[in-house]
Design a protein around this motif. Structure first.
Motif, mmCIF file in Angstrom:
data_model
loop_
_atom_site.group_PDB
_atom_site.id
_atom_site.type_symbol
_atom_site.label_atom_id
_atom_site.label_comp_id
_atom_site.label_asym_id
_atom_site.label_seq_id
_atom_site.Cartn_x
_atom_site.Cartn_y
_atom_site.Cartn_z
ATOM 1 N N ASP A 298 0.730 -1.214 -0.003
ATOM 2 C CA ASP A 298 -0.161 0.057 0.048
ATOM 3 C C ASP A 298 0.887 1.326 -0.102
ATOM 4 O OD1 ASP A 298 -2.476 -1.419 0.582
ATOM 5 O OD2 ASP A 298 -1.613 -2.020 2.426
ATOM 6 N N VAL A 299 0.110 2.299 -0.363
ATOM 7 C CA VAL A 299 0.984 3.679 -0.024
ATOM 8 C C VAL A 299 0.294 4.312 1.449
ATOM 9 C CG1 VAL A 299 0.912 6.123 -0.713
ATOM 10 C CG2 VAL A 299 0.940 4.122 -2.464
ATOM 11 N N VAL A 300 1.166 4.319 2.281
ATOM 12 C CA VAL A 300 0.737 4.688 3.598
ATOM 13 C C VAL A 300 1.308 6.228 3.939
ATOM 14 C CG1 VAL A 300 0.885 2.248 4.305
ATOM 15 C CG2 VAL A 300 2.857 3.831 4.581
ATOM 16 N N HIS A 301 0.743 6.829 4.939
ATOM 17 C CA HIS A 301 0.933 7.875 5.490
ATOM 18 C C HIS A 301 2.326 7.823 6.363
ATOM 19 C CE1 HIS A 301 0.865 11.272 8.590
ATOM 20 N NE2 HIS A 301 0.272 11.743 7.679
ATOM 21 N N GLY A 302 2.548 6.857 7.143
ATOM 22 C CA GLY A 302 3.760 6.642 7.884
ATOM 23 C C GLY A 302 3.628 7.286 9.234
ATOM 24 N N ASP A 303 2.960 8.131 9.621
ATOM 25 C CA ASP A 303 2.474 8.378 11.013
ATOM 26 C C ASP A 303 1.327 9.107 11.205
ATOM 27 O OD1 ASP A 303 3.893 8.939 13.422
ATOM 28 O OD2 ASP A 303 4.385 11.008 13.156
ATOM 29 N N PHE A 304 0.452 8.070 11.093
ATOM 30 C CA PHE A 304 -1.048 8.402 11.146
ATOM 31 C C PHE A 304 -1.728 8.413 12.503
ATOM 32 C CE2 PHE A 304 -5.674 7.334 10.091
ATOM 33 C CZ PHE A 304 -5.861 8.584 9.322
ATOM 34 N N TYR A 305 -1.909 9.370 13.073
ATOM 35 C CA TYR A 305 -2.497 9.456 14.353
ATOM 36 C C TYR A 305 -3.399 10.566 14.475
ATOM 37 C CZ TYR A 305 1.076 12.475 16.158
ATOM 38 O OH TYR A 305 2.054 13.620 16.278
ATOM 39 N N GLU A 306 -4.038 10.821 15.640
ATOM 40 C CA GLU A 306 -5.159 11.665 15.839
ATOM 41 C C GLU A 306 -4.727 13.377 15.598
ATOM 42 O OE1 GLU A 306 -3.799 10.930 20.125
ATOM 43 O OE2 GLU A 306 -3.970 10.009 18.218
ATOM 44 N N ALA A 307 -3.446 13.765 15.927
ATOM 45 C CA ALA A 307 -3.033 15.115 15.644
ATOM 46 C C ALA A 307 -3.032 15.332 14.209
ATOM 47 C CB ALA A 307 -1.861 15.356 16.662
ATOM 48 N N GLN A 308 -2.951 14.363 13.399
ATOM 49 C CA GLN A 308 -2.619 14.568 11.915
ATOM 50 C C GLN A 308 -3.908 14.709 11.158
ATOM 51 O OE1 GLN A 308 0.411 15.133 12.356
ATOM 52 N NE2 GLN A 308 1.602 13.600 12.212
ATOM 53 N N GLY A 326 4.519 6.958 1.640
ATOM 54 C CA GLY A 326 5.568 6.093 0.928
ATOM 55 C C GLY A 326 4.946 4.726 0.919
ATOM 56 N N PRO A 327 5.502 3.903 0.340
ATOM 57 C CA PRO A 327 5.310 2.383 0.316
ATOM 58 C C PRO A 327 5.123 1.706 1.887
ATOM 59 C CG PRO A 327 7.437 2.404 -0.292
ATOM 60 C CD PRO A 327 6.881 3.786 -0.175
ATOM 61 N N GLY A 328 4.197 0.937 2.001
ATOM 62 C CA GLY A 328 4.123 0.267 3.238
ATOM 63 C C GLY A 328 2.829 -0.616 3.413
ATOM 64 N N ARG A 329 2.397 -0.792 4.789
ATOM 65 C CA ARG A 329 1.317 -1.584 4.804
ATOM 66 C C ARG A 329 -0.027 -0.888 5.866
ATOM 67 N NH1 ARG A 329 1.671 -6.776 4.108
ATOM 68 N NH2 ARG A 329 0.126 -7.284 5.364
ATOM 69 N N ARG A 330 -1.098 -1.009 5.110
ATOM 70 C CA ARG A 330 -2.197 -0.368 5.627
ATOM 71 C C ARG A 330 -2.156 -0.508 7.221
ATOM 72 N NH1 ARG A 330 -2.379 2.816 3.749
ATOM 73 N NH2 ARG A 330 -3.805 2.796 1.741
ATOM 74 N N ALA A 331 -1.831 -1.817 7.740
ATOM 75 C CA ALA A 331 -1.995 -2.051 8.987
ATOM 76 C C ALA A 331 -1.080 -1.408 10.024
ATOM 77 C CB ALA A 331 -1.597 -3.411 9.393
ATOM 78 N N ASP A 332 -0.187 -0.628 9.256
ATOM 79 C CA ASP A 332 0.684 0.185 9.899
ATOM 80 C C ASP A 332 -0.033 1.598 10.518
ATOM 81 O OD1 ASP A 332 3.216 -1.285 10.662
ATOM 82 O OD2 ASP A 332 3.663 -1.055 8.745
ATOM 83 N N ASP A 333 -0.534 2.200 9.385
ATOM 84 C CA ASP A 333 -1.053 3.471 9.547
ATOM 85 C C ASP A 333 -2.623 3.181 10.679
ATOM 86 O OD1 ASP A 333 0.274 4.918 7.939
ATOM 87 O OD2 ASP A 333 -1.165 5.000 6.199
ATOM 88 N N LEU A 334 -3.171 2.128 10.575
ATOM 89 C CA LEU A 334 -4.295 1.823 11.339
ATOM 90 C C LEU A 334 -3.895 1.644 12.862
ATOM 91 C CD1 LEU A 334 -6.729 0.047 8.925
ATOM 92 C CD2 LEU A 334 -6.561 2.383 9.435
ATOM 93 N N ALA A 335 -2.721 0.910 12.765
ATOM 94 C CA ALA A 335 -2.448 0.415 14.150
ATOM 95 C C ALA A 335 -1.921 1.593 14.985
ATOM 96 C CB ALA A 335 -1.118 -0.508 14.047
#
Length: 556
Positions: A298-308, A326-335
């Protein structure tokens, strides 16, 4: 002078006073008091620290003038070169032959040459004028400056306001600003509601203001009604596949040993628990690799949390800090989002948010988790969340919070609860596979929860024991798999306390016209691009997750 290989003991202990006294005296000042404000520690390699001081300047202000509040930064390096050093003239370097310590007075950060050009109200006006930026309708009105965040040597974000207008000034190392501007422009062209770039110069990006307010504030006030989980996932799915070619930003779980080492160096008593936590995360991920493709698809945000994330009227209207897309896994953003929210919810056990706020955050976690687990593997989601929470455990010492040792232990406990949740998710999967049908499996026996913190409050992490009446649990009941319908919004109550400091947004900015998300397509290639030097752990961490929000300091 050196007491540890990385200078951490020197910069955080009593010896720091001597360094600051020498630096201030060398500039003609007198140091009256100092307090450690922020620590950026990379065990065995380097340490950066920020100090809040009281200093008088007899030659400038006269012998009877009161002391000023000043910020001073210091950096100790051993075994690695001071990379990307730009302006060293206004710094003082001291050495004993083993370790070099560089000290500077804010805003003269040697890695951020544009910082002095934007933090003084009179100078920022000239800087913005030269860039063709106009803030307010009346240019004769004074400009006020607020420091949103500052991480020594890494980056700073400031808000400049004039009348009713405001812009955000993102200061970084000069070699990074062109890349950041390009990312904003590409995402805006794809219809992603990211900050609009007003102007930029080497090491400075000027951003407009977003509508709405941070999800960090909204979820405390409104809980699950602040936005829908499906809209959060859809926001991430709008990240264009063309950005898959950017350098890989390694997931937080790639650096669990690094973060555990930082935490253990500050709180050695947590060492055995950290070792067990790292082993649990590593073993869980190894098992996942045996049954599923774990490459970054996936294409991910990389630091996806509530302040963003910015929301308005229950809808997502903006996305901040896209430096790590950049490239990554959707589970990383949601986690990442779930991890931050679980730490925020646990603040209720320490009295940092009130119980009503805690209940609203917990309800949001439970509801959103169900949706997220239908998008990504539940075991992976929980393991990734455990890794992110572990990275956040470095924060209390880094930010020099009050009672930081207890705060660190609380965050480690939340990480342990996510690791337990991962084991429960895997047991549910095995039970479902053994039952021969895809329906919910019988709930496994509940794992013993960690002991309650002092004061009798229960843990509020994802696998906490069953709560008493009137209190919610973060995790859904074991075995729950079907999506749930959101009930009518609960009665909202006014918060009795401001949100904790870590939830302040790092920047605000204005998106283009909000359009419907385009259909997300998977990147054509499923091989991971090489990691950049901006990777976490070994190469450092520019993440705003680790930044220190500070009150405004008015440089003289």
């Amino acid at each position: 002078m050196s007491q540890t290989q990385d200078g951490s003991e020197l910069l955080t202990g009593p010896g720091a006073g001597g360094l600051l006294r020498s630096a201030v005296g060398n500039s003609g000042g007198v140091l009256h008091s100092w307090q450690l404000d922020h620590v950026d520690h990379r065990p065995g390699r380097s340490t950066k620290a920020l100090y809040r001081t009281q200093v008088s300047w007899p030659e400038l202000d006269g012998p009877q003038a009161p002391a000023r509040e000043e910020l001073f930064g210091a950096s100790a390096h051993i075994g690695e070169r001071e990379k990307n050093l730009h302006v060293a003239e206004q710094t003082l370097v001291m050495t004993d032959g083993d370790i070099n310590v560089r000290v500077w007075r804010y805003p003269h950060d040697p890695w951020l040459p544009m910082l002095p050009q934007v933090c003084y109200p009179d100078i920022v006006g000239r800087t913005l004028h030269d860039l063709g930026v106009h803030i307010g309708a009346d240019p004769t009105q004074p400009i006020s400056i607020d420091v949103v965040s500052y991480r020594p040597g890494r980056r700073a974000v400031l808000r400049a306001a004039q009348g009713e207008g405001a812009v955000y000034l993102k200061v970084m190392q000069p070699h990074r600003s062109g890349e950041i501007v390009d990312r904003h422009e590409r995402l805006l062209a794809a219809g992603v509601p990211v900050p609009q770039v007003i102007a930029h110069h080497d090491g400075l990006v000027v951003l407009a203001e977003l509508p709405g307010r941070p999800l960090a504030r909204a979820v405390i006030d409104e809980g699950v009604d602040s936005c829908r989980a499906e809209d959060l996932v859809a926001l991430l799915d709008r990240l264009p596949a063309s950005m898959y070619s950017l350098p890989l930003r390694p997931p937080w779980t790639d650096s669990v040993e690094f973060y555990a080492g930082i935490v253990a160096s500050s709180v050695p008593s947590l060492g055995p628990r950290l070792d067990a936590l790292v082993a649990s995360i590593r073993d869980g991920l190894t098992a996942l690799e045996q049954r599923m493709d774990m490459r970054p698809h996936d294409v991910v945000h990389g630091d996806f949390y509530e302040a963003q994330v910015f929301v308005q009227d229950g809808k997502v209207v903006g996305l901040l800090d896209i430096d790590t897309v950049g490239p990554g896994r959707r589970a990383d953003d949601l986690a990442c989002l779930l991890a931050h929210l679980s730490v925020l919810a646990d603040y209720g056990n320490a009295g940092r948010i009130d119980r009503a706020m805690q209940a609203r955050v917990e309800e949001a976690i439970r509801t959103w988790l169900v949706t997220f687990e239908h998008r990504v593997d539940p075991t992976e989601l929980a393991l990734r969340a455990a890794g992110v929470v572990l990275s956040l455990a470095t924060g209390p010492h880094r930010q020099q919070e009050a009672a930081w040792e207890a705060a660190t232990e609380a965050i480690v406990r939340v990480a342990e609860e996510w690791a337990t949740a991962a084991r429960h998710a895997e047991r549910r999967r095995h039970a479902q596979a053994g039952s021969g049908h895809g329906g919910p499996a019988p709930a496994p026996p509940a794992a013993p929860g960690p002991s309650a913190p002092s004061g009798g409050h229960r843990p509020s992490g994802p696998s906490a024991p069953a709560p008493p009446a009137g209190r919610g649990s973060i995790a859904p009941a074991p075995g729950s798999a079907a999506p749930v319908q959101q009930s009518a919004p609960p009665q909202r109550s006014a918060p009795s306390q401001a949100p904790p400091q870590h939830t302040a947004p790092q920047e605000q900015t204005a998106p283009p016209q909000h359009t419907a998300p385009p259909q997300h397509t998977a990147p054509p290639e499923h091989t991971a691009p090489p990691a950049s030097d901006g990777g976490r752990g070994e190469h450092g961490d520019d993440s705003p997750t680790q930044e220190r929000a500070i009150p405004t300091i008015r440089p003289e």
